[in-house]
Design a protein around this motif. Sequence first.
Motif, PDB file in Angstrom:
ATOM      1  N   GLY A  63      -0.631  59.208  14.298  1.00  0.00           N
ATOM      2  CA  GLY A  63       0.752  58.967  13.921  1.00  0.00           C
ATOM      3  C   GLY A  63       1.188  59.682  12.660  1.00  0.00           C
ATOM      4  N   LEU A  64       0.526  60.794  12.348  1.00  0.00           N
ATOM      5  CA  LEU A  64       0.832  61.525  11.121  1.00  0.00           C
ATOM      6  C   LEU A  64       1.854  62.630  11.380  1.00  0.00           C
ATOM      7  N   PRO A  65       2.722  62.916  10.426  1.00  0.00           N
ATOM      8  CA  PRO A  65       3.615  64.072  10.558  1.00  0.00           C
ATOM      9  C   PRO A  65       2.785  65.352  10.636  1.00  0.00           C
ATOM     10  N   CYS A  66       3.119  66.225  11.558  1.00  0.00           N
ATOM     11  CA  CYS A  66       2.362  67.458  11.676  1.00  0.00           C
ATOM     12  C   CYS A  66       3.276  68.613  12.055  1.00  0.00           C
ATOM     13  N   ALA A  67       2.805  69.812  11.758  1.00  0.00           N
ATOM     14  CA  ALA A  67       3.580  71.013  12.034  1.00  0.00           C
ATOM     15  C   ALA A  67       2.624  72.163  12.279  1.00  0.00           C
ATOM     16  N   ALA A  68       3.077  73.129  13.055  1.00  0.00           N
ATOM     17  CA  ALA A  68       2.309  74.353  13.292  1.00  0.00           C
ATOM     18  C   ALA A  68       3.213  75.543  13.023  1.00  0.00           C
ATOM     19  N   ILE A  69       2.695  76.470  12.240  1.00  0.00           N
ATOM     20  CA  ILE A  69       3.392  77.726  11.973  1.00  0.00           C
ATOM     21  C   ILE A  69       2.468  78.837  12.442  1.00  0.00           C
ATOM     22  N   ASP A  70       2.834  79.506  13.495  1.00  0.00           N
ATOM     23  CA  ASP A  70       1.963  80.485  14.150  1.00  0.00           C
ATOM     24  C   ASP A  70       1.798  81.722  13.268  1.00  0.00           C
TER      25      ASP A  70
END
Length: 229
Positions: free
Chosen positions: A61-68
Amino acid sequence: MTGSSAPTQSPARLVVVLSGRGRNLAALIEAIDTGRLDARIVLVVSNRLDARGLRIARLAGLPCAAIDSSAFSVREDFDRALAARIEGAAPDWVLLAGYMRILSSAFVQRFADRLINIHPSLLPRHPGLHTHARALEAGDARHGATVHFVIPELDAGPPIRQASIAVRPDDTASELAERLMVRVEQRLYAKAVGDLVSGRVQLREGVVWRDGRIQEHCPNEDHDPIASS
């Protein structure tokens, strides 16, 4: 590095940056959930869209992000995008946990004194990649991991904690890596971060202080493997 780190708010705000499986992330989550680490993870970010660590973050339930990172032809452009995303989470500490890219000097300076890494060797031995194979090739009797502050020079920042295991005569690089992860890395990182968020360890003018005194020798715990492990 010319600034100084200091005790942070409680709970401390952590951003975790990763590229792969997220096993150290999982260990940090467990340490927080069991009350061993007074912190909360406010963002998990990866340079890979398919990083398995992002799934761990989502399940928790953690905020997450991906930047390729492959979408950027210039490393500095990617680092600026990554830094902006991290800054948006207002972290007290930025933790590299299996992040497999070399950071630009500008990125490191932007998070100076609050950027931390765990490296799978007993630094200053074996900086860089392929540390387990290199330890075996060198005939090292012990192999370990180091949690350290990040500076522009690769794996050269001031160490916070170390821990080690004995190298077995029949070890392969993959076996040694697995045992080190389970017996050392997943325990060590939370301990070192705990030192930081409590203010027990501080960085002043590039020098590590522990319990109000200059840390002349990095704490190094021995974790000899269990015979059946």
